[in-house]
Design a protein around this motif. Structure first.
Motif, short mmCIF file in Angstrom:
data_model
loop_
_atom_site.label_atom_id
_atom_site.label_comp_id
_atom_site.label_asym_id
_atom_site.label_seq_id
_atom_site.Cartn_x
_atom_site.Cartn_y
_atom_site.Cartn_z
N PRO B 64 0.84 -1.21 0.00
CA PRO B 64 0.00 0.00 0.00
C PRO B 64 0.88 1.25 0.00
CG PRO B 64 -0.70 -1.52 1.72
CD PRO B 64 0.55 -2.08 1.14
N PHE B 65 0.41 2.30 -0.68
CA PHE B 65 1.22 3.50 -0.88
C PHE B 65 0.87 4.58 0.13
CE2 PHE B 65 2.92 7.04 -3.44
CZ PHE B 65 4.13 6.49 -3.81
N LEU B 66 -0.42 4.98 0.15
CA LEU B 66 -0.87 6.00 1.08
C LEU B 66 -2.21 5.57 1.62
CD1 LEU B 66 -0.38 9.31 -0.99
CD2 LEU B 66 0.94 8.66 1.01
N SER B 67 -2.49 5.93 2.88
CA SER B 67 -3.86 5.72 3.34
C SER B 67 -4.37 7.01 3.93
CB SER B 67 -3.93 4.59 4.35
OG SER B 67 -3.27 4.96 5.53
N PHE B 68 -5.67 7.19 3.79
CA PHE B 68 -6.30 8.45 4.15
C PHE B 68 -7.56 8.16 4.94
CE2 PHE B 68 -9.09 12.07 2.70
CZ PHE B 68 -8.48 13.02 3.49
N GLU B 69 -7.69 8.82 6.10
CA GLU B 69 -8.84 8.54 6.96
C GLU B 69 -9.55 9.84 7.27
OE1 GLU B 69 -7.82 5.53 9.89
OE2 GLU B 69 -9.36 6.43 11.16
N VAL B 70 -10.86 9.84 7.05
CA VAL B 70 -11.63 11.02 7.42
C VAL B 70 -12.97 10.56 7.98
CG1 VAL B 70 -12.39 11.31 5.02
CG2 VAL B 70 -12.55 13.22 6.59
N LEU B 71 -13.29 11.03 9.20
CA LEU B 71 -14.55 10.71 9.89
C LEU B 71 -14.82 9.20 9.91
CD1 LEU B 71 -16.76 13.51 8.28
CD2 LEU B 71 -15.69 13.56 10.55
N GLY B 72 -13.80 8.43 10.24
CA GLY B 72 -13.99 6.99 10.35
C GLY B 72 -14.01 6.24 9.03
N ASN B 73 -13.98 6.99 7.91
CA ASN B 73 -13.88 6.34 6.60
C ASN B 73 -12.41 6.24 6.22
OD1 ASN B 73 -16.65 5.95 5.55
ND2 ASN B 73 -16.73 8.15 5.98
N ARG B 74 -11.98 5.07 5.73
CA ARG B 74 -10.59 4.90 5.40
C ARG B 74 -10.46 4.49 3.94
NH1 ARG B 74 -6.09 3.62 8.68
NH2 ARG B 74 -4.50 2.50 7.53
N ILE B 156 -0.03 15.12 -0.01
CA ILE B 156 -0.06 14.82 1.42
C ILE B 156 -0.34 16.08 2.20
CG2 ILE B 156 1.38 14.14 3.39
CD1 ILE B 156 2.70 12.07 1.62
N VAL B 157 0.38 17.15 1.87
CA VAL B 157 0.17 18.42 2.59
C VAL B 157 -1.25 18.93 2.34
CG1 VAL B 157 0.98 20.77 2.88
CG2 VAL B 157 2.61 18.94 2.47
N SER B 164 -6.68 12.41 8.39
CA SER B 164 -5.32 11.98 8.71
C SER B 164 -4.80 11.14 7.55
CB SER B 164 -5.31 11.19 10.02
OG SER B 164 -6.03 10.00 9.87
N ILE B 165 -3.62 11.52 7.08
CA ILE B 165 -3.03 10.83 5.95
C ILE B 165 -1.73 10.18 6.38
CG2 ILE B 165 -2.02 13.03 5.10
CD1 ILE B 165 -2.64 11.54 2.27
N LEU B 166 -1.57 8.92 5.99
CA LEU B 166 -0.39 8.17 6.44
C LEU B 166 0.35 7.56 5.25
CD1 LEU B 166 -1.28 6.02 9.57
CD2 LEU B 166 0.56 7.70 9.32
#
Lengths: 209, 214
Positions: B64-74, B156-157, B164-166
């Motif tokens: 996996p490259f990037l993961s992004f989470e917003v309001l419990g959605n990933r 990312i920025v 939250s981005i990881l």
């Protein structure tokens, strides 16, 4: 001493020194003995091809800036972003570094490239002998920075992939991105088709005249 | 041995290169364009570094490259997810361009480098060598992985404020590959390889390791 004065040239592919046939043989091109490529003393029709690509990119440059690059869809509504509004958004947000990166890559670099190539073409066509060294440097710079404009296209495609939570929020690419992409590719091709040796050719002609 | 006359491809100035070359870079006296770069051990370096780059690249595609989470959605993106998404949404021009510039051309360049370096390292000059060198030259500006890395950092920025981005393993593998690719580009000079082809065409013995023959 320049190659053209001795009917010598260089193979663009393998850098072999090429002897061009004498002018009475009717052809200017030669074949590289090492790699077989056809070599002409100058890139054929360089000025015309560069003009064509440059004008096309200047035309696409207008919709690229006016039309939105991407569209953010949330339950609150839809918001479309052009290149400029993206930069302004980051300025207001206080992310000056990102605003600067996008401004340089998406606005400064393409504008600079179109203006510089236009200037180089006009100066070559008018046979100007002024500032040959600076003009050659400008060309090298144009060729070097061209690909970095693609940053914004990649940003759009990454955002599209990551922000994908229907029906909560979604990001779509819009027409502006395609026009912008075409501007980047066409200006890169234009820079490649320009022959920097013409800059000195014009200067030399003036000296002999 | 005599000096060798060369012609600058940028300004058409004729100049002489000493023979044998010393390690380093030779510039056009008129415009400063790099005429030749002699890097001792170039073939060995290309062999090793491109194997490393190929391994890192392959692995960065798989993780996996990037993961992004917003309001419990990933949502998780792999390296190729952007291309897949663009294709699904019928953005064919964008999809094809991104595919070419971050996958097809860079991967082809790494494979071509290996196809050049491996046989030469083992003392052979394959027939396809001129074509491989021509392709490497033509592909050069269209591989844009370094530009893509900047694009990823900007995204990312951009997304930091929204959730939250990881960065995941794929991203770190990819980021580790970029300096290797930049170094490969820095040391690669096709001149000694063209000289090698010429020697082979004349039926001469192939000198190995590659000497400063130009």
């Amino acid at each position: 001493m320049r190659g053209i004065e001795r009917r010598l040239g260089v193979c663009r592919v393998c850098s072999q020194l090429i002897h061009f046939p004498p002018p009475d043989e009717g052809t200017v091109a030669a074949h590289c003995p090492r790699c077989g490529s056809e070599v002409a003393p100058r890139k054929p029709h360089s000025v015309q091809i560069t003009w064509a690509l440059l004008i096309a990119s200047a035309i696409f440059y207008i919709p690229a800036n006016l039309l939105p690059m991407m569209e953010v869809q949330t339950f609150a509504g839809t918001e479309a972003d052009t290149i400029l509004s993206g930069v302004l958004y980051f300025l207001q947000d206080g992310s000056y570094l990102i605003a600067a990166v996008i401004f340089v890559a998406s606005i400064l670099v393409p504008t600079f490239k179109i203006l510089v190539l236009g200037y180089l073409l006009l100066s070559v066509q008018s046979g100007s002998a002024a500032r040959t060294r600076q003009r050659r440097r400008l060309y090298v710079l144009t060729e070097l920075i061209g690909r970095w404009s693609m940053v914004d296209v990649y940003v759009v495609s990454i955002m599209v992939a990551l922000v994908h939570f229907p029906p909560l929020s979604e990001i779509h690419a819009r027409e502006g991105a395609i026009f912008f992409l075409l501007v980047v590719i066409l200006t890169m091709l234009a820079a490649m088709s320009f022959d920097p040796r013409l800059i000195r050719d014009a200067a030399q002609k003036e000296k002999h005249a | 041995m005599h000096d060798r006359v060369v012609c600058c491809s940028e300004c058409d100035e004729l100049s002489k290169l000493p023979r044998p070359l010393k390690p380093g870079r030779y510039r056009c006296p008129e415009c400063g364009h790099t005429l030749v770069r002699f890097v001792p051990g170039m073939v060995e370096k290309l062999y090793a570094l491109n194997l490393a780059a190929a391994t890192l690249y392959l692995m960065s595609l798989l993780y996996p490259f990037l993961s992004f989470e917003v309001l419990g959605n990933r949502s998780t993106a792999w390296f190729l997810t952007p291309i897949e998404n663009l294709y699904d949404r019928h953005e064919y021009i964008l999809a094809v361009t991104v595919l070419m510039t971050i996958l097809v051309v860079p991967a082809a360049r790494i494979l071509l480098y290996l196809a050049v370096a491996i046989p030469v390292y083992h003392g052979r000059v394959p027939r396809y060598l001129p074509y491989a060198l021509k392709l490497l030259e033509e592909f050069l500006p269209w591989g844009m992985l370094d530009v893509f890395l900047i694009g990823v950092l900007v995204s990312i920025v951009k997304l930091l404020g929204m959730g939250s981005i990881l960065p995941q393993a794929g991203f770190w593998l990819f980021a580790a590959m970029i300096p290797i690719l930049a170094y490969i580009q820095m040391i690669f000079d096709p001149h000694p390889l063209w000289e090698l082809i010429e020697t082979a065409q004349r039926g001469g013995k192939i000198p190995y390791p590659l000497e400063p023959i130009l």
